[in-house]
Motif scaffolding. Sequence first.
Motif, mmCIF file in Angstrom:
data_model
loop_
_atom_site.group_PDB
_atom_site.id
_atom_site.type_symbol
_atom_site.label_atom_id
_atom_site.label_comp_id
_atom_site.label_asym_id
_atom_site.label_seq_id
_atom_site.Cartn_x
_atom_site.Cartn_y
_atom_site.Cartn_z
ATOM 1 N N ASP A 190 0.829 -1.199 0.000
ATOM 2 C CA ASP A 190 0.000 0.000 0.000
ATOM 3 C C ASP A 190 0.870 1.258 0.000
ATOM 4 O OD1 ASP A 190 -2.160 -1.702 0.091
ATOM 5 O OD2 ASP A 190 -2.529 -1.425 2.239
ATOM 6 N N LEU A 191 0.198 2.413 -0.056
ATOM 7 C CA LEU A 191 0.895 3.694 -0.128
ATOM 8 C C LEU A 191 0.212 4.719 0.776
ATOM 9 C CD1 LEU A 191 1.174 3.910 -4.030
ATOM 10 C CD2 LEU A 191 3.002 3.217 -2.455
ATOM 11 N N LEU A 192 1.014 5.654 1.288
ATOM 12 C CA LEU A 192 0.494 6.779 2.050
ATOM 13 C C LEU A 192 0.600 8.055 1.229
ATOM 14 C CD1 LEU A 192 2.179 6.197 5.541
ATOM 15 C CD2 LEU A 192 -0.087 5.431 4.788
ATOM 16 N N ALA A 193 -0.410 8.906 1.319
ATOM 17 C CA ALA A 193 -0.311 10.247 0.742
ATOM 18 C C ALA A 193 0.688 11.063 1.564
ATOM 19 C CB ALA A 193 -1.672 10.922 0.743
ATOM 20 N N PRO A 194 1.385 12.031 0.960
ATOM 21 C CA PRO A 194 2.404 12.790 1.694
ATOM 22 C C PRO A 194 1.889 13.504 2.943
ATOM 23 C CG PRO A 194 2.632 13.148 -0.660
ATOM 24 C CD PRO A 194 1.342 12.392 -0.475
ATOM 25 N N ASP A 195 0.618 13.883 2.957
ATOM 26 C CA ASP A 195 0.080 14.600 4.111
ATOM 27 C C ASP A 195 -0.698 13.705 5.065
ATOM 28 O OD1 ASP A 195 -1.946 14.161 2.269
ATOM 29 O OD2 ASP A 195 -2.919 16.101 2.590
ATOM 30 N N CYS A 196 -0.577 12.393 4.906
ATOM 31 C CA CYS A 196 -1.381 11.452 5.696
ATOM 32 C C CYS A 196 -1.140 11.621 7.193
ATOM 33 C CB CYS A 196 -1.083 10.013 5.263
ATOM 34 S SG CYS A 196 -2.005 8.761 6.194
ATOM 35 N N ILE A 197 0.105 11.488 7.626
ATOM 36 C CA ILE A 197 0.385 11.534 9.055
ATOM 37 C C ILE A 197 0.069 12.910 9.635
ATOM 38 C CG2 ILE A 197 2.252 11.484 10.759
ATOM 39 C CD1 ILE A 197 3.450 9.174 9.259
ATOM 40 N N GLY A 198 0.475 13.960 8.948
ATOM 41 C CA GLY A 198 0.221 15.298 9.452
ATOM 42 C C GLY A 198 -1.261 15.570 9.660
ATOM 43 N N ARG A 199 -2.087 15.166 8.696
ATOM 44 C CA ARG A 199 -3.539 15.387 8.802
ATOM 45 C C ARG A 199 -4.139 14.582 9.952
ATOM 46 N NH1 ARG A 199 -6.200 16.583 4.058
ATOM 47 N NH2 ARG A 199 -8.072 16.641 5.375
ATOM 48 N N MET A 200 -3.695 13.350 10.099
ATOM 49 C CA MET A 200 -4.241 12.509 11.164
ATOM 50 C C MET A 200 -3.818 12.999 12.545
ATOM 51 S SD MET A 200 -4.075 8.643 9.581
ATOM 52 C CE MET A 200 -5.295 8.138 8.331
ATOM 53 N N LEU A 201 -2.592 13.476 12.652
ATOM 54 C CA LEU A 201 -2.120 13.989 13.945
ATOM 55 C C LEU A 201 -2.857 15.257 14.354
ATOM 56 C CD1 LEU A 201 1.744 13.459 14.010
ATOM 57 C CD2 LEU A 201 -0.004 12.262 15.316
ATOM 58 N N GLU A 202 -3.305 16.031 13.398
ATOM 59 C CA GLU A 202 -4.094 17.225 13.735
ATOM 60 C C GLU A 202 -5.310 16.825 14.555
ATOM 61 O OE1 GLU A 202 -5.129 19.247 10.178
ATOM 62 O OE2 GLU A 202 -3.088 19.923 9.733
ATOM 63 N N VAL A 203 -5.964 15.741 14.162
ATOM 64 C CA VAL A 203 -7.138 15.270 14.902
ATOM 65 C C VAL A 203 -6.715 14.727 16.263
ATOM 66 C CG1 VAL A 203 -9.104 13.692 14.864
ATOM 67 C CG2 VAL A 203 -8.300 14.738 12.731
ATOM 68 N N MET A 204 -5.684 13.889 16.280
ATOM 69 C CA MET A 204 -5.229 13.291 17.532
ATOM 70 C C MET A 204 -4.819 14.356 18.548
ATOM 71 S SD MET A 204 -5.265 9.984 17.913
ATOM 72 C CE MET A 204 -5.104 8.365 17.158
ATOM 73 N N ASN A 205 -4.062 15.346 18.122
ATOM 74 C CA ASN A 205 -3.558 16.358 19.047
ATOM 75 C C ASN A 205 -4.660 17.265 19.576
ATOM 76 O OD1 ASN A 205 -0.893 15.490 18.876
ATOM 77 N ND2 ASN A 205 -0.458 16.776 17.095
ATOM 78 N N ALA A 206 -5.698 17.460 18.773
ATOM 79 C CA ALA A 206 -6.801 18.327 19.201
ATOM 80 C C ALA A 206 -7.810 17.597 20.073
ATOM 81 C CB ALA A 206 -7.502 18.914 17.973
ATOM 82 N N GLU A 207 -7.833 16.277 19.999
ATOM 83 C CA GLU A 207 -8.874 15.495 20.675
ATOM 84 C C GLU A 207 -8.228 14.374 21.485
ATOM 85 O OE1 GLU A 207 -11.911 16.472 20.530
ATOM 86 O OE2 GLU A 207 -11.856 17.848 18.828
ATOM 87 N N PRO A 208 -7.934 14.594 22.760
ATOM 88 C CA PRO A 208 -7.226 13.581 23.556
ATOM 89 C C PRO A 208 -8.017 12.298 23.799
ATOM 90 C CG PRO A 208 -7.935 15.425 24.930
ATOM 91 C CD PRO A 208 -8.158 15.836 23.517
ATOM 92 N N HIS A 209 -9.327 12.326 23.583
ATOM 93 C CA HIS A 209 -10.131 11.118 23.802
ATOM 94 C C HIS A 209 -10.256 10.256 22.540
ATOM 95 C CE1 HIS A 209 -11.159 12.536 27.763
ATOM 96 N NE2 HIS A 209 -11.609 13.678 27.269
ATOM 97 N N VAL A 210 -9.609 10.667 21.465
ATOM 98 C CA VAL A 210 -9.623 9.874 20.232
ATOM 99 C C VAL A 210 -8.564 8.778 20.335
ATOM 100 C CG1 VAL A 210 -9.087 9.921 17.763
ATOM 101 C CG2 VAL A 210 -10.556 11.679 18.762
ATOM 102 N N GLY A 211 -8.995 7.518 20.144
ATOM 103 C CA GLY A 211 -8.065 6.398 20.218
ATOM 104 C C GLY A 211 -7.470 6.021 18.882
ATOM 105 N N MET A 212 -8.178 6.363 17.806
ATOM 106 C CA MET A 212 -7.648 6.110 16.467
ATOM 107 C C MET A 212 -8.293 7.076 15.492
ATOM 108 S SD MET A 212 -9.499 2.559 15.203
ATOM 109 C CE MET A 212 -11.304 2.431 15.081
#
Length: 333
Positions: free
Chosen positions: A108-130
């Motif tokens: 499989d492949l990741l888009a270049p902004d995959c991790i950055g976009r996902m971390l935006e959600v994780m960092n803003a929402e501490p109750h998000v597990g995935m």
Amino acid sequence: MAVGFNPADSSNASAPTIPIVSICIPTLNGALWIREAIESALAQDFSSFEVVVCDDASDDDTVVLAQQFADERVRVVANRQRVGMARNWNRSIRASQGTFVKFLMQDDLLAPDCIGRMLEVMNAEPHVGMVFSARELAFEDPADAASIDFRERFSDVHARLGPLARVNHGRLLFAAMERDRFRDNMIGEPTAVLVRRDSLLRLGLFNIKLRQLTDLELWLRIAFSYDVGFISEPLATFRVHQGSASAANERSGGAWLDRVWLLEGLRMHPEIRIQLSSRAGTRVRLLTYANAGKRLIADGPGSMRPRLRELGDYLRFRLPRRRHDPLHEPLAR
């Protein structure tokens, strides 16, 4: 140089700082695709990550190709003996160090902004597990009947969860998949998912008895316990081809007992066990057992002997003295 896997070694960081994200790439005979997968990982627009390639004793040049990356962020771990898919997925996580775990399958492949976009959600929402995202599909043979069927059933599989927000109550997603009797993975494949390490510390890793629904069972446990983030833009590419583990299981019928083991894994969580004891949950369990019985004999006498061995393994698990045998390998701090 690839090294043999030793869990005790995985806590010793070779880099001066622990990365925020570990991109875990479990591999088995992935020489055709591994370079592209690693290149897509290294192309991320987020900088604090490591790439852990964990190879399950491949017969091809997977390890050699992975070792050719002259990048200190890439580590290659090679199992001396084959341990199987779920255990190798677990070993890739246990060999990692990041606060977050990003899965990337070898083809499989990741888009270049995959991790950055996902971390935006994780960092803003501490109750998000995935966090998961939509994904694109890349077909080896788009005109093949199986490819056409897969596209129709799974191209936008997350839509079956109902309207999704940036952050969703995980138990509502669990309930939607329970109504579907846990038949399809509506979250998506591992490459579309990033997980908070703390959720794995709390809930354990992948269920070692599963062959096909390995990822779904973990997503269900996380969703029952945490909020779940979603990004509607496709941030990953999932390849559909006849060499994949999913295609091999479909051809062989080797995952015939998977939904039974999925339920057993879920029932090890006390609160989920209560949920599955409801009238609706009991109906799901009875239908699951009935369907497994049909699959036991569906493919004729030739498949009966190995399936009887697998059934015997399950029945031994059901014995009172075995009911607490671990299905989920733990993740140590």
